[in-house]
Write a protein that holds these residues in place. Structure first.
Motif, PDB file in Angstrom:
ATOM      1  N   TYR A 140       0.804  -1.223   0.000  1.00 43.73           N
ATOM      2  CA  TYR A 140       0.000   0.000   0.000  1.00 43.73           C
ATOM      3  C   TYR A 140       0.846   1.287   0.000  1.00 43.73           C
ATOM      4  CZ  TYR A 140      -4.094   2.866   1.085  1.00 43.73           C
ATOM      5  OH  TYR A 140      -5.097   3.791   1.042  1.00 43.73           O
ATOM      6  N   PRO A 141       0.782   2.076  -1.074  1.00 39.73           N
ATOM      7  CA  PRO A 141       1.616   3.280  -1.175  1.00 39.73           C
ATOM      8  C   PRO A 141       1.305   4.335  -0.122  1.00 39.73           C
ATOM      9  CG  PRO A 141       0.613   2.765  -3.307  1.00 39.73           C
ATOM     10  CD  PRO A 141      -0.003   1.855  -2.294  1.00 39.73           C
ATOM     11  N   THR A 142       0.054   4.389   0.334  1.00 34.65           N
ATOM     12  CA  THR A 142      -0.305   5.433   1.293  1.00 34.65           C
ATOM     13  C   THR A 142       0.362   5.177   2.647  1.00 34.65           C
ATOM     14  OG1 THR A 142      -2.373   5.781   0.095  1.00 34.65           O
ATOM     15  CG2 THR A 142      -2.242   6.689   2.314  1.00 34.65           C
ATOM     16  N   PHE A 143       0.557   3.907   2.992  1.00 38.69           N
ATOM     17  CA  PHE A 143       1.345   3.620   4.195  1.00 38.69           C
ATOM     18  C   PHE A 143       2.748   4.197   4.031  1.00 38.69           C
ATOM     19  CE2 PHE A 143       4.358   0.810   6.446  1.00 38.69           C
ATOM     20  CZ  PHE A 143       3.936   1.044   7.745  1.00 38.69           C
ATOM     21  N   ASN A 144       3.358   3.932   2.886  1.00 39.14           N
ATOM     22  CA  ASN A 144       4.706   4.440   2.631  1.00 39.14           C
ATOM     23  C   ASN A 144       4.750   5.965   2.712  1.00 39.14           C
ATOM     24  OD1 ASN A 144       4.881   1.749   2.060  1.00 39.14           O
ATOM     25  ND2 ASN A 144       5.550   1.984  -0.057  1.00 39.14           N
ATOM     26  N   PHE A 145       3.719   6.589   2.152  1.00 38.47           N
ATOM     27  CA  PHE A 145       3.617   8.058   2.168  1.00 38.47           C
ATOM     28  C   PHE A 145       3.646   8.577   3.609  1.00 38.47           C
ATOM     29  CE2 PHE A 145       0.678  11.693   2.585  1.00 38.47           C
ATOM     30  CZ  PHE A 145       1.244  12.613   1.719  1.00 38.47           C
ATOM     31  N   HIS A 146       2.873   7.938   4.476  1.00 39.36           N
ATOM     32  CA  HIS A 146       2.804   8.425   5.851  1.00 39.36           C
ATOM     33  C   HIS A 146       4.085   8.103   6.633  1.00 39.36           C
ATOM     34  CE1 HIS A 146      -1.128  10.107   5.574  1.00 39.36           C
ATOM     35  NE2 HIS A 146      -1.681   8.961   5.211  1.00 39.36           N
ATOM     36  N   VAL A 147       4.732   7.009   6.297  1.00 41.40           N
ATOM     37  CA  VAL A 147       6.024   6.706   6.925  1.00 41.40           C
ATOM     38  C   VAL A 147       7.058   7.752   6.506  1.00 41.40           C
ATOM     39  CG1 VAL A 147       7.959   5.069   6.948  1.00 41.40           C
ATOM     40  CG2 VAL A 147       5.602   4.247   7.219  1.00 41.40           C
ATOM     41  N   ALA A 148       7.075   8.077   5.219  1.00 42.58           N
ATOM     42  CA  ALA A 148       7.985   9.127   4.753  1.00 42.58           C
ATOM     43  C   ALA A 148       7.680  10.445   5.453  1.00 42.58           C
ATOM     44  CB  ALA A 148       7.859   9.292   3.235  1.00 42.58           C
ATOM     45  N   GLY A 149       6.416  10.677   5.725  1.00 42.51           N
ATOM     46  CA  GLY A 149       5.995  11.929   6.354  1.00 42.51           C
ATOM     47  C   GLY A 149       6.514  12.128   7.761  1.00 42.51           C
TER      48      GLY A 149
END
Lengths: 370, 370
Positions: free
Chosen positions: B119-128
């Motif tokens: 899931y890319p949105t998980f990655n997005f929030h981890v990067a955040g």
């Protein structure tokens, strides 16, 4: 298991708290409903009937995800304000946008300036990123622009919060004062100008929208004058680069499809907004008259509530609050030193203000121990 | 002005991005609507008619703020799952909860383990939050439990993500495998077990709910089987202390009043859920038959979509995707190496799958350059 996943040091140091307890929680604790819901600065007049009809009509479409770009609502807001869609970001209420702004501009240990007793949810989100709150007392029931500016400069604060019109005092500064404040701010300090009540006060309180300045982000909401607090939708207006920076961390699928469509419809019915503004003005007068009839001092208000000086100290105002709650009248009060001698009453329906008028004398007597 | 407020170093280093471009944005770019909306794993069957009626009926109540405690919905979820309300937190979709989990457990520089292409949105929030993503390739179209575990241990990761059933491959592990994985995890590593598709696969894929273990947080949603993607509402189930820790940073007024009430109503209509599950099963069979009729290989699925191996490389599957989009059929495809030879087709209405069946042969011919 003997161990558990540790929270980050930053989050681990925070309390578990709800910054604003809702009336529903109080009703559950009390075991009975309030008769007057005039404490959360909601609009008892509701959203436009056209908005209600539209929301009802699209309920069956809710199987589709929201548009993560909030495109149609951004376009509508931009047209309404005379800016471009690139100057608008939509969020889960102003609260959601405040959380993002704190993450964008505040690193752990940074000073953040606000007024002592201003919006607690802003403080909550600043604490959530490890910011160090620097608070400036209100002055004559107004946020102290000079004091805020001095604190910003002294603390080299990357972020400062100002609400105009103000919550919880209902006071406001005219646009000229706000513009002077903005022009005096360091270029590297971001101002959050919270205009949640912007539609409800004199137009003279709102500076013209200027999206050329990269250190001001203005926030507005559908929760107040538009009567849509329950759908959770607010927006921020700023220079395009600032808006683009929200993309770095926001929850793109955070604002519901229902909210996006309701927002467009709400903006389209400015006649409803005008009628609400008129009813809010009448309601403010009524609340002020009730306060004066009971020997209390209502403060001038540019919002949908009236803050009332109970004429004694914070302990007395707290007793008045509790006496009203026990009489099934939901109101709130400022808690900070300097403001805590007041209670805060939202404009409600006539029958709700009737109940307030009926119950206030008894509540005052109870607070005085009679 | 020459200067501007600087973003924090962490946020300043992030790209401005929308992790998932929505079909509406594509329709705006194309200048015409899709004829089949079978790309976002929504439920074309919609929410329960009872939910629709309830949402329509409460539209006029949206002047009231949501309950910041999400009390009634938490109670309903807890009853549904056989846990206590203190074991449930509600958020703005699983996306919103993923953002919070990242902030709670990941400090800048911390390793976070997930699958390559998950899931890319998980990655997005981890990067955040400045997390360092460590990705483990899928193995035979499944998330590689052994590989994930090795990476967690090697990297001392505080957080690991696993979806079961899996998106984008549709595959699943049986409960026994998941339990083995959980028991092998370090006690100090939090597992996000994303069960967004949990209602749509075999019951044997879901371990019993166990809220005694402090290092597992399970996430579910009303967006998939319940047909309410547009209202933005998901929930997490975990040990009470973990749930309480969400209070430290969550946006308490983030989930709309509409969503809270719709969620309660949706849980109450399990007959509708069962009927949807049956229609999804039929839809999966239909999509698989269409794929096979065109010489493609559908993968087994425990979700509301079927991932289809196009039998060649990623470039070819991309051409198939583009050819379908140009034929007004909205689908998506995995992009990560090892998965990118596939396209992903959501179960839709019969007439949408008819269109897919009609257009797939031409799309394949176009992709092959015929």
């Amino acid at each position: 298991m003997r161990q558990r996943p540790p929270l980050t040091p930053l989050v681990g140091a925070l309390p578990s708290t709800v910054p604003f307890v809702g009336p529903e929680a109080q009703e559950r604790d009390r075991g009975r409903p309030f008769r007057a819901r005039i404490g959360a600065n909601e609009s008892s007049f509701g959203p436009s009937p056209k908005v209600i009809a539209r929301m009802a009509g699209i309920a069956g479409d809710m199987w589709m995800y929201c548009d993560p770009d909030n495109h149609d609502l951004k376009v509508a807001v931009a047209a309404h304000l005379g800016v471009k869609a690139e100057n608008v970001v939509v969020g889960e209420g102003i609260d959601g946008l405040l959380s993002l702004v704190a993450r964008m501009y505040v690193a752990p240990g940074d000073a953040v300036v606000t007024s002592l007793g201003a919006y607690p949810t802003f403080n909550f989100h600043v604490a959530g990123v490890g910011g160090r709150l620097v608070t400036v007392p209100y002055k004559n029931d107004h946020e102290d622009l000079g004091g805020l500016l001095d604190a910003v400069v002294k603390e080299k604060a990357p972020l400062v919060y100002l609400s105009n019109p103000d919550n919880p005092m209902g006071s406001w500064w005219d646009a000229a004062e706000i513009i002077r404040f903005i022009e005096a701010l360091p270029e590297t300090t971001m101002l959050v100008l919270d205009e949640a009540y912007g539609e409800l006060g004199p137009a003279s309180a709102l500076p013209p929208i200027d999206v050329s300045r990269p250190n001001v982000v203005r926030m507005r909401t559908f929760s107040k004058a538009y009567g849509l607090a329950g759908i959770r939708c607010g927006y921020a207006v700023a220079e395009a680069q600032v808006i683009s920076d929200f993309e770095k961390i926001r929850n793109h699928y955070g604002v519901s499809r229902m909210a996006q469509i309701a927002g467009v419809e709400a903006l389209a019915d400015q006649a409803w907004l005008e009628s609400v503004v008129g009813r809010v003005e009448a309601g403010r007068r009524r609340i002020s008259e009730i306060a004066e009839a009971n020997g209390l001092k209502p403060l001038p208000s540019a919002t949908n509530f009236v803050t009332i000086d109970c004429g004694s100290d914070g302990a007395f105002a707290m007793k008045v609050l509790q006496a009203l709650l026990s009489r099934d009248v939901f109101i709130r009060k400022p808690m900070a030193p300097g403001l805590d001698h007041c209670i805060r009453v939202s404009v409600g329906l006539d029958r709700e203000l009737d109940i307030f008028a009926e119950e206030l004398p008894g509540a005052l007597a109870a607070a005085r121990g009679n």
